[in-house]
Write a protein that holds these residues in place. Structure first.
Motif, short mmCIF file in Angstrom:
data_model
loop_
_atom_site.label_atom_id
_atom_site.label_comp_id
_atom_site.label_asym_id
_atom_site.label_seq_id
_atom_site.Cartn_x
_atom_site.Cartn_y
_atom_site.Cartn_z
N SER A 12 0.81 -1.21 0.00
CA SER A 12 0.00 0.00 0.00
C SER A 12 0.85 1.27 0.00
O SER A 12 0.37 2.32 -0.35
CB SER A 12 -0.91 0.02 1.23
OG SER A 12 -0.13 -0.03 2.41
N LYS A 24 -7.30 8.66 0.23
CA LYS A 24 -7.57 8.13 -1.12
C LYS A 24 -7.53 9.23 -2.17
O LYS A 24 -7.21 8.99 -3.32
CB LYS A 24 -8.93 7.43 -1.15
CG LYS A 24 -8.91 6.05 -0.49
CD LYS A 24 -10.22 5.33 -0.76
CE LYS A 24 -10.18 3.92 -0.20
NZ LYS A 24 -11.43 3.18 -0.50
N THR A 34 -4.40 12.29 -7.24
CA THR A 34 -5.33 11.21 -7.58
C THR A 34 -6.30 11.67 -8.67
O THR A 34 -6.76 10.86 -9.48
CB THR A 34 -6.11 10.76 -6.34
OG1 THR A 34 -6.71 11.91 -5.72
CG2 THR A 34 -5.20 10.06 -5.36
N ARG A 55 -1.46 1.17 -4.56
CA ARG A 55 -2.51 0.27 -4.11
C ARG A 55 -2.99 0.69 -2.73
O ARG A 55 -2.20 0.79 -1.79
CB ARG A 55 -2.03 -1.18 -4.08
CG ARG A 55 -3.08 -2.17 -3.59
CD ARG A 55 -2.61 -3.60 -3.73
NE ARG A 55 -2.59 -3.99 -5.13
CZ ARG A 55 -2.02 -5.11 -5.58
NH1 ARG A 55 -1.40 -5.91 -4.73
NH2 ARG A 55 -2.04 -5.41 -6.86
N ASN A 56 -4.28 0.95 -2.61
CA ASN A 56 -4.86 1.34 -1.33
C ASN A 56 -5.04 0.13 -0.42
O ASN A 56 -4.99 -1.02 -0.87
CB ASN A 56 -6.21 2.04 -1.55
CG ASN A 56 -6.07 3.31 -2.36
OD1 ASN A 56 -5.16 4.10 -2.12
ND2 ASN A 56 -6.97 3.51 -3.32
N ASP A 65 -7.68 -0.97 0.82
CA ASP A 65 -8.87 -1.74 0.49
C ASP A 65 -8.70 -2.56 -0.79
O ASP A 65 -9.65 -3.20 -1.26
CB ASP A 65 -10.09 -0.83 0.36
CG ASP A 65 -9.92 0.21 -0.75
OD1 ASP A 65 -8.90 0.16 -1.48
OD2 ASP A 65 -10.82 1.07 -0.90
N GLY A 66 -7.51 -2.54 -1.37
CA GLY A 66 -7.22 -3.34 -2.56
C GLY A 66 -7.40 -2.60 -3.87
O GLY A 66 -7.00 -3.11 -4.93
N THR A 67 -8.01 -1.43 -3.85
CA THR A 67 -8.18 -0.66 -5.08
C THR A 67 -6.84 -0.07 -5.51
O THR A 67 -5.95 0.16 -4.69
CB THR A 67 -9.20 0.47 -4.89
OG1 THR A 67 -8.74 1.33 -3.83
CG2 THR A 67 -10.57 -0.10 -4.55
N THR A 68 -6.73 0.17 -6.80
CA THR A 68 -5.46 0.64 -7.36
C THR A 68 -5.66 1.93 -8.14
O THR A 68 -6.63 2.08 -8.88
CB THR A 68 -4.85 -0.42 -8.29
OG1 THR A 68 -4.69 -1.65 -7.57
CG2 THR A 68 -3.50 0.03 -8.82
N ILE A 69 -4.75 2.86 -7.95
CA ILE A 69 -4.74 4.11 -8.70
C ILE A 69 -3.57 4.04 -9.68
O ILE A 69 -2.45 3.69 -9.30
CB ILE A 69 -4.56 5.32 -7.78
CG1 ILE A 69 -5.58 5.29 -6.65
CG2 ILE A 69 -4.68 6.62 -8.56
CD1 ILE A 69 -5.32 6.33 -5.58
#
Length: 572
Positions: free
Chosen positions: A14, A102, A126, A173-174, A176-180
């Protein structure tokens, strides 16, 4: 010759940012540093050092060029003692959320603390995230406009036309598993001295698909204290050409899998075996025509030696298709039977436009943390490409118990067992590293103390020979522990299919190849500034170097033709 192992799986945490170039998957340390700085900057607000007036003046001008920066808060402002520069960290992150925010915009600006000159800035937002790569035209136009606004129309003339256009991708990668994901393209503007570009000096800009400048770096030159060699002291190019000896500047190599073009879908790109000539020099002193020696440009040099080795390969393969088979193989290879530990499968990070990695990387750690082993296999077949073992023993500080000659016998026997059946002759490549003579301009009182970096293993690098000529993409590596005399690391070449290399008889001569190179990549003047450790020479060298502004290429030894190698496969 560059030696590389198969691409390893890339693990993304992360707090880690990966920035692979499209030309080679690699982690950019600058991106990692930015992510780390962001985390530290939001943990606590440091005492702010007053911003010098000269720095503030430059910041105000930058804010007119990059209005987004003006909306951010100053998190850190302080002097960087190691290079007399001044850092300003800007952010809109909420203090309570810190590095876990985020949505955020972070910026890091570095100035000359005395003059206020802007050395660099880096912005990550972001809101600017996008999987779309900016076109070359957008990147060039945006960078050109910023450069002119930054230095003025007259100041723009100190830089040459844009070069580069290297593509970059980064991701965060955050938790919570989300990716930017961000994508950008870099453009470079080399600094001109006397109308001649100087290597590694100038401006570099990164542009995203929205037309934002995300990264800026500038290396100024204080011309008041530098005596620049004049172009009129250079020998005519024709005279330099006459003195070039092909034996030293051109090398002949086979390549088993030469791609016909670059491309993201590497599995479907056609390859063919080639016999190619490549240039192999640093350039020529413009005033004398003599070849530039490596020791003039680097503080450490190596003396390569090549020794031909006969081999009678058995062609055995190492296979591990499951975690259980990996454990069994590690026990067989490294004798870690009975060691209590955990085996992990490192999952690589793949960008959406990339195919799934064809490799699997396993990592074994003992519970006491004293032993770590890695193994890389083919995802489909389980064939082993490489493996390594490392321990935390204090043996690194102990004298070797076995000699290099004894270690070589073990490495040779290992290759006889597992080398490809076509490998009947090898070239052992050994580099003896030694310090070059300290240049007269170096301040010896500022040199760091010497340290003894004793390695705990002997490393042997081998390249396959065909008709006495190296096959540069068919190589092996074996590491032997200096205490135990056992194999503790290896890389095995694993051909995808049998390749018939072309005959080396009746090929173009080196002289013919050189004439072809001169036609397609003519010599041009360039300034190169030598360094020794962290000290820069008082003046640059004026040299003739091969022109690569139109890309790189090689001469096909069979036909004598120049073959250009594409370097940008997303040329929009």
């Amino acid at each position: 010759m560059k030696r590389t192992l198969p691409l390893t799986a890339l693990f993304l945490s992360s707090s880690l940012m990966l920035t692979p170039s499209v030309l080679a998957e690699e982690v950019e340390s600058g991106a990692q540093a930015a992510s780390t700085q962001a985390a530290k900057a939001t943990e606590t607000t440091e005492a702010l050092t007053p911003i010098p007036a000269a720095v503030q003046k430059t910041m105000d001008k930058l804010f007119t060029l990059q209005p987004e920066l003006k909306k951010l808060n100053i998190i850190t402002s302080r002097e960087l003692e190691y290079d007399q520069s001044f850092l300003v960290n800007l952010s809109d992150r909420i203090k309570e959320e810190g590095a876990n925010s985020k949505e955020y915009t972070d910026a890091f600006l570095i100035f000359d603390k005395k003059t206020g000159e802007l050395f660099s800035f880096q912005v990550q937002a972001t809101a600017w995230a996008s999987e779309k790569l900016p076109s070359r035209q957008l990147a060039q136009d945006t960078a050109e406009r910023f450069l002119t606004e930054r230095f003025g129309a007259e100041g723009r003339k100190q830089f040459s036309k844009p070069t580069g256009y290297i593509n970059h991708a980064s991701a965060n990668r955050n938790e919570d598993g989300t990716t930017i994901i961000w994508r950008e393209r870099s453009v470079e503007f080399p600094l001109l001295l006397n109308g001649i570009p100087i290597e590694n000096k100038g401006v570099r800009l990164n542009v995203d698909s929205f037309g934002h400048i995300t990264n800026y770096s500038y290396t100024p030159v204080d011309l008041d204290t530098v005596k620049i060699p004049k172009p009129d002291t250079a020998l005519p190019i024709e005279e330099v050409k006459k003195n070039i000896t092909t034996a030293d500047n051109i090398i002949l190599n086979y390549v088993e899998e030469q791609p016909e073009k670059d491309g993201r879908d590497s599995e479907n790109i056609k390859t063919k075996p080639v016999l190619r000539y490549d240039l192999n020099d640093f350039g020529y002193h413009a005033q004398t025509g003599k070849k530039v020696d490596q020791k003039e440009l680097t503080s450490v040099q190596s003396k390569p030696t090549e020794t031909k080795i006969a081999l009678h390969p058995k062609g055995q393969t190492l296979i591990a298709r499951s975690e259980e088979e990996v454990k069994q193989l590690l026990t067989k290879l490294f004798d870690i039977n009975g060691a209590e530990g955990t085996l992990h499968v490192d999952q690589p990070f793949n960008f959406p436009w990339q195919k799934e990695s064809s490799y699997l990387e396993y990592r074994f750690n003992t519970e006491d943390g004293q032993v770590t082993a890695y193994i890389i296999t083919d995802r489909k077949t389980g064939q082993v490409y490489s493996a390594s073992l490392s321990t935390n023993r204090e043996q690194k500080k102990q004298p070797a118990k076995i000699t290099e000659e004894q270690a070589f016998i073990v490495a040779h026997d290992f290759l006889e067992t597992y080398a490809d059946l076509s490998t009947t002759e090898l070239e052992l490549q050994q580099d003896t590293f030694e310090e070059s003579e300290i240049p007269s301009w170096v301040d010896k009182s500022k040199l760091p103390e010497k340290t003894d970096h004793q390695n705990d293993k002997y490393q042997f690098y081998f390249t396959k020979l065909h008709q006495g000529i190296p096959v540069r993409d068919h190589s092996y590596q074996v590491g032997i522990d200096k205490q135990t005399g056992k194999v503790v690391s290896f890389h095995l070449f694993t051909p995808s299919e049998k390749v018939e290399l072309p005959d080396s008889q009746n090929i173009a001569t080196k002289e013919q190849a050189l004439a072809t190179f001169i036609k397609h990549r003519p010599l041009k003047l360039k300034y190169i500034w030598p360094w020794y450790m962290d000290q820069q020479a008082p003046a640059p060298l004026l040299v003739y170097t091969w022109d690569n502004s139109d890309g790189f290429g090689y001469v096909d030894a069979l036909t004598g033709e120049y073959i250009k190698e594409p370097i940008d496969w997303e040329d929009e």
